[in-house]
Design a protein around this motif. Structure first.
Motif, PDB file in Angstrom:
ATOM      1  N   ILE A 202       0.900  -1.298  -0.025  1.00 10.34           N
ATOM      2  CA  ILE A 202      -0.133  -0.102   0.039  1.00 10.34           C
ATOM      3  C   ILE A 202       0.943   1.392   0.067  1.00 10.34           C
ATOM      4  O   ILE A 202       1.823   1.392   0.579  1.00 10.34           O
ATOM      5  N   ALA A 203       0.590   2.201  -0.734  1.00 11.70           N
ATOM      6  CA  ALA A 203       1.008   3.818  -0.892  1.00 11.70           C
ATOM      7  C   ALA A 203      -0.041   4.575  -0.521  1.00 11.70           C
ATOM      8  O   ALA A 203      -1.198   4.350  -0.809  1.00 11.70           O
ATOM      9  N   VAL A 205      -0.503   8.813  -1.110  1.00  9.23           N
ATOM     10  CA  VAL A 205       0.006   9.815  -1.786  1.00  9.23           C
ATOM     11  C   VAL A 205      -0.715  11.145  -1.014  1.00  9.23           C
ATOM     12  O   VAL A 205      -2.213  11.120  -0.849  1.00  9.23           O
ATOM     13  N   LEU A 206      -0.258  12.047  -0.600  1.00 10.21           N
ATOM     14  CA  LEU A 206      -0.678  13.297   0.056  1.00 10.21           C
ATOM     15  C   LEU A 206       0.366  14.416  -0.144  1.00 10.21           C
ATOM     16  O   LEU A 206       1.278  14.361  -0.641  1.00 10.21           O
ATOM     17  N   ASP A 207      -0.133  15.630   0.062  1.00 14.25           N
ATOM     18  CA  ASP A 207       0.552  16.856   0.094  1.00 14.25           C
ATOM     19  C   ASP A 207       1.407  16.982   1.467  1.00 14.25           C
ATOM     20  O   ASP A 207       0.695  16.939   2.751  1.00 14.25           O
ATOM     21  N   ALA A 208       2.415  16.726   1.400  1.00 14.54           N
ATOM     22  CA  ALA A 208       3.411  16.655   2.707  1.00 14.54           C
ATOM     23  C   ALA A 208       3.202  17.829   3.660  1.00 14.54           C
ATOM     24  O   ALA A 208       3.192  17.654   5.024  1.00 14.54           O
ATOM     25  N   SER A 209       2.769  18.967   3.333  1.00 14.60           N
ATOM     26  CA  SER A 209       2.625  20.090   4.218  1.00 14.60           C
ATOM     27  C   SER A 209       1.089  20.201   4.734  1.00 14.60           C
ATOM     28  O   SER A 209       0.931  21.253   5.342  1.00 14.60           O
ATOM     29  N   SER A 210       0.470  19.385   4.227  1.00  8.86           N
ATOM     30  CA  SER A 210      -1.204  19.516   4.754  1.00  8.86           C
ATOM     31  C   SER A 210      -1.379  18.765   5.937  1.00  8.86           C
ATOM     32  O   SER A 210      -0.545  17.983   6.565  1.00  8.86           O
ATOM     33  N   GLU A 211      -2.503  18.946   6.567  1.00  7.82           N
ATOM     34  CA  GLU A 211      -2.869  18.240   7.883  1.00  7.82           C
ATOM     35  C   GLU A 211      -3.158  16.855   7.849  1.00  7.82           C
ATOM     36  O   GLU A 211      -2.898  16.133   8.877  1.00  7.82           O
ATOM     37  N   TYR A 212      -2.980  16.348   6.444  1.00 11.69           N
ATOM     38  CA  TYR A 212      -3.199  14.727   6.384  1.00 11.69           C
ATOM     39  C   TYR A 212      -1.927  14.071   6.591  1.00 11.69           C
ATOM     40  O   TYR A 212      -1.803  12.945   7.600  1.00 11.69           O
ATOM     41  N   SER A 213      -0.913  14.659   6.545  1.00 14.64           N
ATOM     42  CA  SER A 213       0.447  14.189   6.984  1.00 14.64           C
ATOM     43  C   SER A 213       0.680  13.737   8.280  1.00 14.64           C
ATOM     44  O   SER A 213       0.810  12.598   8.780  1.00 14.64           O
ATOM     45  N   LEU A 362       4.102   3.043   1.792  1.00 25.01           N
ATOM     46  CA  LEU A 362       4.795   4.127   1.455  1.00 25.01           C
ATOM     47  C   LEU A 362       4.049   5.457   1.456  1.00 25.01           C
ATOM     48  O   LEU A 362       2.996   5.521   0.896  1.00 25.01           O
ATOM     49  N   LEU A 363       4.920   6.212   2.172  1.00 23.44           N
ATOM     50  CA  LEU A 363       4.017   7.873   1.935  1.00 23.44           C
ATOM     51  C   LEU A 363       4.811   8.666   1.054  1.00 23.44           C
ATOM     52  O   LEU A 363       6.094   8.987   1.041  1.00 23.44           O
ATOM     53  N   ALA A 364       4.136   8.896  -0.051  1.00 27.66           N
ATOM     54  CA  ALA A 364       4.481   9.640  -1.092  1.00 27.66           C
ATOM     55  C   ALA A 364       3.995  11.196  -1.366  1.00 27.66           C
ATOM     56  O   ALA A 364       3.060  11.397  -0.938  1.00 27.66           O
ATOM     57  N   ASP A 365       4.965  12.137  -1.149  1.00 31.15           N
ATOM     58  CA  ASP A 365       4.587  13.689  -1.310  1.00 31.15           C
ATOM     59  C   ASP A 365       4.087  13.663  -2.842  1.00 31.15           C
ATOM     60  O   ASP A 365       4.529  13.475  -3.882  1.00 31.15           O
ATOM     61  N   VAL A 873       7.681  19.774   1.815  1.00 27.32           N
ATOM     62  CA  VAL A 873       8.555  18.763   2.334  1.00 27.32           C
ATOM     63  C   VAL A 873       8.454  17.608   1.386  1.00 27.32           C
ATOM     64  O   VAL A 873       7.883  17.031   0.877  1.00 27.32           O
ATOM     65  N   SER A 874      10.030  17.464   0.779  1.00 26.48           N
ATOM     66  CA  SER A 874      10.115  16.261  -0.249  1.00 26.48           C
ATOM     67  C   SER A 874      10.002  15.064   0.692  1.00 26.48           C
ATOM     68  O   SER A 874      10.865  14.954   1.627  1.00 26.48           O
ATOM     69  N   ARG A 875       9.503  14.051  -0.061  1.00 23.48           N
ATOM     70  CA  ARG A 875       9.740  12.750   0.742  1.00 23.48           C
ATOM     71  C   ARG A 875      10.458  11.735  -0.145  1.00 23.48           C
ATOM     72  O   ARG A 875      10.224  11.770  -1.414  1.00 23.48           O
TER      73      ARG A 875
END
Length: 875
Positions: A202-203, A205-213, A362-365, A873-875
């Motif tokens: 599973i991966a 994908v989210l915006d790394a600077s968002s509240e989801y992170s 995997l958490l991807a930006d 934030v680059s992941r």
């Protein structure tokens, strides 16, 4: 235009499997192709240009360049960082480190210094500039997604190679968008599917600077689900705590305990939330001795000493952090504001590499990745924060940059075998704007996610692990039986704030502590009026200063002392002139927790003070500060004075006020049950209202008082009484006196026989009502059709409405009792879980000035594209 179908990774591999070398735009795609190799391969197969040229894992060259430049030059850190960013970026787009000097605005001494320094460094950009793929005659080279390579990356390509498109001629049908109520519900939905056993498949994908992170990372931590690609070097709790420890040494005496709470928690110090608003160095708690001692010694310590002290206290070793500080040359620097600022700037600007275990989810930006090689991919948010902001620099071709980002977005959307797009349609009542790339990719117009082919989900429950299925739950709750005025005020303004107020403790506030001390003093004076003199007042001031010292800076204590003294003297003055009378009907009470009763060792048991009540029949409770007489209640207030009309307006039921306060109305409703058929008064005594005037020798007690009256009679009966008619003749403005002095009470009453006066506080509304027209006609008929008669009637309407602006009548309190019943029924419905406590109160959006748990209530505040880009934030 539509979404171009991205070639499945297996098909892409088949197309390039026979090539000797495959150049790809990003590392995840290279890894995915390399994992599918079916036979031994000499040398690299699929690889990015930078990895090929450097023959090593790609590193953050901006950070390495920064470390080199600050060690070799006299540039300030911010100057160096700015110039390095521009040089490396221009180099990427133009293919040469000197290219930036061709732009006049950037041809500066600082830029020239950075160019000279960077050119000699072994960076991947340097290696790419000098590298060229050495293709033997029989070697074959394929390039996947050539348009996604930068000019510098393309410069290494041989004269002959085969370009392989990442996309097919077909279009991609976007699966249904799944809409949820909140980010928390989206995270719950992910957790319904992810387990430690399937995490590697599973991966997310989210915006790394968002509240989801932070939400998804916290959720995985709490459920022991492994993941990688998440927290960065600066996200490490110990690293953040070290910076906070350093900051605490220079924050000064006004540092509030809440500002160092994360540090204290990390060090295992448990300090009650009551102290959060107090000054750190004034809180008497043994847990704080270590921190206070460290701050006292900090002037003689270095950054390295602070790091050692933290490691010893936290029982940890921070080798990587120490190495970074050493690279910066700060390890032996003294602890100063400038040194801490430089260290903080570095950590906030550059990503320090950390070792990761590449296992689990995997958490991807969303802004860094173009491909994710996992069977199941969750996409969280997909809002406007996913949109790239092209650098505003002259060397950037914005059209080319946009196409590159658009291709990256299209490819990313199709990663995996199964894709799940989890979004919010609204946030805080405002539509969420989808990622702007959808506008160019989809042929239909849209403004929000519900305009897409979508599926809406209610809140999910993870008890069964049933994916997106929802399961109802039954919760037995004890119903609330009474409401206090403060609870009702909070609930009317923002039900969710009321709810959080019942769940969490809030810190002591200076004005609450001061208010309680003033109340205790007033109670003490009522019980011992002869004991309280100027000497006692000075002692009380000293006690109040000590009790509140933790909230105030030393420089403010003289001002607070004056405020306390004036407030105390005003309370004494009022109670000397208005001592409680005829209180035999009350039963004695105990005031054992009164600060001044304990301090002076004297009891406070007057039946007239601090009267607690709980009326289950009327579903209300509260505490009356002072029963001044059988028909008059008094409440002591340290805040600013409100007029009677303001008090009544804020307690209005229809239309509701955006600053609800039902205290006077609630207390009069209760007291009516104790003293039926009597006229009652509720007085707010604002004992600090005349503070400025008292200091200058002016001010009177009357300026401190606001009184609201209850008349045990319906409004329409009262205003048609002889007493009111006499007031219109004698106490109203001139034209009104003149008009009604020329007519009879019977003629006045006749208008009421014809029509009932409206229950309004608006004189114009009363004038335009059938009653208003009838009264005007009768006055014209009785006195004459004169201008002063028309004006006099208007003055009469203002006079009649004035009674309702300054007090209440029978129907007002009856209506309030029904209102309480409705509010309590609604509140208990929310408590039973039949629906969520809403954010909006009776008047719509909450008045956030009166919200206590502001940080727990989500709003529509969203970062702009530019802000999001700066904090990426680059992941």
């Amino acid at each position: 235009m539509s979404i171009k179908r991205s070639k499945p990774i297996d098909r892409l591999y088949e197309e390039v499997a026979e090539y000797d070398l495959v150049i790809v735009p990003d590392a995840p795609l290279a890894s995915a192709l390399n994992r599918r190799l079916e036979h031994p391969h000499f040398g690299p197969f699929a690889i990015t240009p930078r990895r090929l040229a450097a023959r090593r894992r790609e590193t953050a060259e901006d950070r390495l360049a920064f470390l080199e430049v600050i060690s070799q030059t006299d540039l300030s850190w911010k100057q160096a960082s700015y110039a390095i960013g521009n040089v490396l970026q221009c180099w990427e787009y133009q293919g040469s480190p000197d290219a930036i000097l061709e732009y006049d605005a950037f041809d500066t001494p600082a830029t020239q210094t950075v160019v000279d320094s960077i050119k000699s460094l072994e960076t991947t950009s340097r290696t790419l500039t000098d590298y060229q793929i050495d293709r033997e005659e029989d070697d074959s080279v394929a390039v996947i997604g050539e348009q996604q390579l930068t000019n510098l990356e393309r410069s290494i390509l041989p004269a002959e190679y085969d370009a392989v498109d990442r996309f097919c001629d077909d279009s991609f049908e976007l699966p249904p968008i799944r809409i949820f109520d909140s980010p928390a519900a989206i995270v719950d939905a992910v957790l319904d599917t992810v387990t430690p056993a399937n995490a590697d498949d599973i991966a997310v994908v989210l915006d790394a600077s968002s509240e989801y992170s932070p939400l998804i990372e916290s959720a995985f931590d709490a459920t022991a689900i492994p993941y990688y690609g998440g927290p960065t070097f600066t996200d490490d709790q110990d690293h953040r705590a070290v910076i906070q420890l350093l900051r605490s040494t220079i924050a000064g005496s006004d540092t509030r305990l809440k500002s160092v709470k994360p540090l204290l928690t990390r060090l295992g110090m448990t300090i009650d939330v009551d102290h959060d608003e107090k000054r750190l160095f004034e809180v008497d708690d043994p847990e704080l001795e270590w921190l206070r001692d460290f701050c006292d010694r900090a002037a003689a310590l270095t950054i390295g000493d602070a790091l050692t002290a933290y490691e010893n206290r936290a029982e940890c070793t921070l080798e990587t952090f120490r190495e970074e500080v050493d690279h910066l040359g700060l390890l032996t620097e003294p602890i100063t504001e400038e040194t801490i600022d430089r260290l903080t700037f570095y950590l906030e600007t550059y990503d320090v590499p950390i070792d990761r275990e590449n296992e689990g989810v995997l958490l991807a930006d969303a802004k860094s990745a173009s491909f994710v090689d996992r069977p199941v991919v969750f996409y969280l948010g997909l809002d406007e924060s996913w949109t790239h902001t092209s650098p505003e620099r002259p060397w950037v071709d914005h059209d080319e940059e946009f196409e590159r980002n658009l291709d990256q977005f299209q490819s990313l959307l199709q990663s995996g075998v199964d894709q799940y797009y989890l979004v919010q349609d609204t946030a805080g009542g405002t539509p969420v704007t989808p990622c702007l790339y959808f506008e160019d990719l989809l042929e239909t117009e849209f403004e929000r996610f519900s305009d897409f082919d979508s599926i809406r989900y209610a809140r999910t429950f993870r008890s069964t692990g049933a994916g997106f299925d929802k399961e109802p739950i039954n919760v037995e709750t004890e119903p609330e039986t009474t409401l206090s005025q403060s609870s009702l005020n909070s609930y009317a303004n923002c039900p969710r704030d009321y709810f959080f107020g019942r769940l969490v403790d809030n810190p002591d506030k200076d004005h609450f502590v001061e208010g309680n001390l003033f109340h205790d003093f007033a109670e003490f004076v009522v019980n011992h009026p002869a004991f309280v003199d100027d000497t006692v007042i000075e002692e009380v001031v000293d006690v109040m200063i000590e009790e509140t010292r933790a909230f105030h800076r030393d420089v403010d204590l003289a001002t607070r002392r004056t405020t306390y003294r004036v407030g105390l003297e005003t309370i004494v003055d009022y109670l000397e002139r208005n001592a409680p009378s005829d209180t035999d009907f009350l039963t004695p009470t105990s005031g054992s927790d009164n600060v001044f009763a304990i301090y002076f060792d004297r009891p406070v048991d007057s039946p007239a003070t601090e009267r607690w009540f709980e009326d289950v029949d009327r579903e209300i409770n509260g505490k009356i500060d002072l029963v001044q007489s059988p028909t008059q209640l008094v409440d002591f207030k340290s805040g600013s004075k409100k007029s009677p009309s303001q008090v009544i307006k804020r307690a209005a039921i229809d239309p509701p006020s955006d600053r609800p306060n039902f205290q006077a109305l609630l207390y009069l409703t209760y007291y009516r049950s104790q003293r039926p058929n009597e006229q009652l008064e509720f007085t707010f005594f604002h004992f600090l209202e005349t503070l400025d005037d008292v200091v200058t020798g002016e001010g009177t007690l009357d300026d401190c008082l606001t009184t609201v009256t209850y008349r045990p009679i319906p409004f329409d009966e009262f205003v048609q009484s002889r007493a009111v008619f006499d007031e219109l003749r004698e106490a109203a403005p001139n034209d009104c006196n003149k008009t009604f002095s020329k007519t009879s009470y019977e003629n006045y009453r006749a208008a009421f026989d014809a029509h009932q006066p409206p229950r309004t506080r608006d004189a114009d509304e009363m004038a335009e009502s059938p009653f208003g027209n009838a009264l005007l006609e009768r006055m014209i008929e009785a006195v004459g059709d004169y201008k002063y008669v028309t004006n006099g009637c208007m003055q009469a309407f203002r006079h009649l409405c004035g009674y309702r602006k300054e007090g209440y009548f029978v129907e007002d309190l009856d209506e309030f009792e029904r209102f309480i019943d409705d509010q309590l029924e609604e509140l208990n419905r929310y408590r039973r879980g039949e629906s969520r406590f809403p954010v909006e109160g009776r008047a719509g959006e909450p008045n956030y000035r009166y919200v206590d748990n502001r940080d727990m209530i989500l709003t529509t505040e969203r970062a702009t594209d530019e802000t999001a880009d700066e904090t990426e934030v680059s992941r």
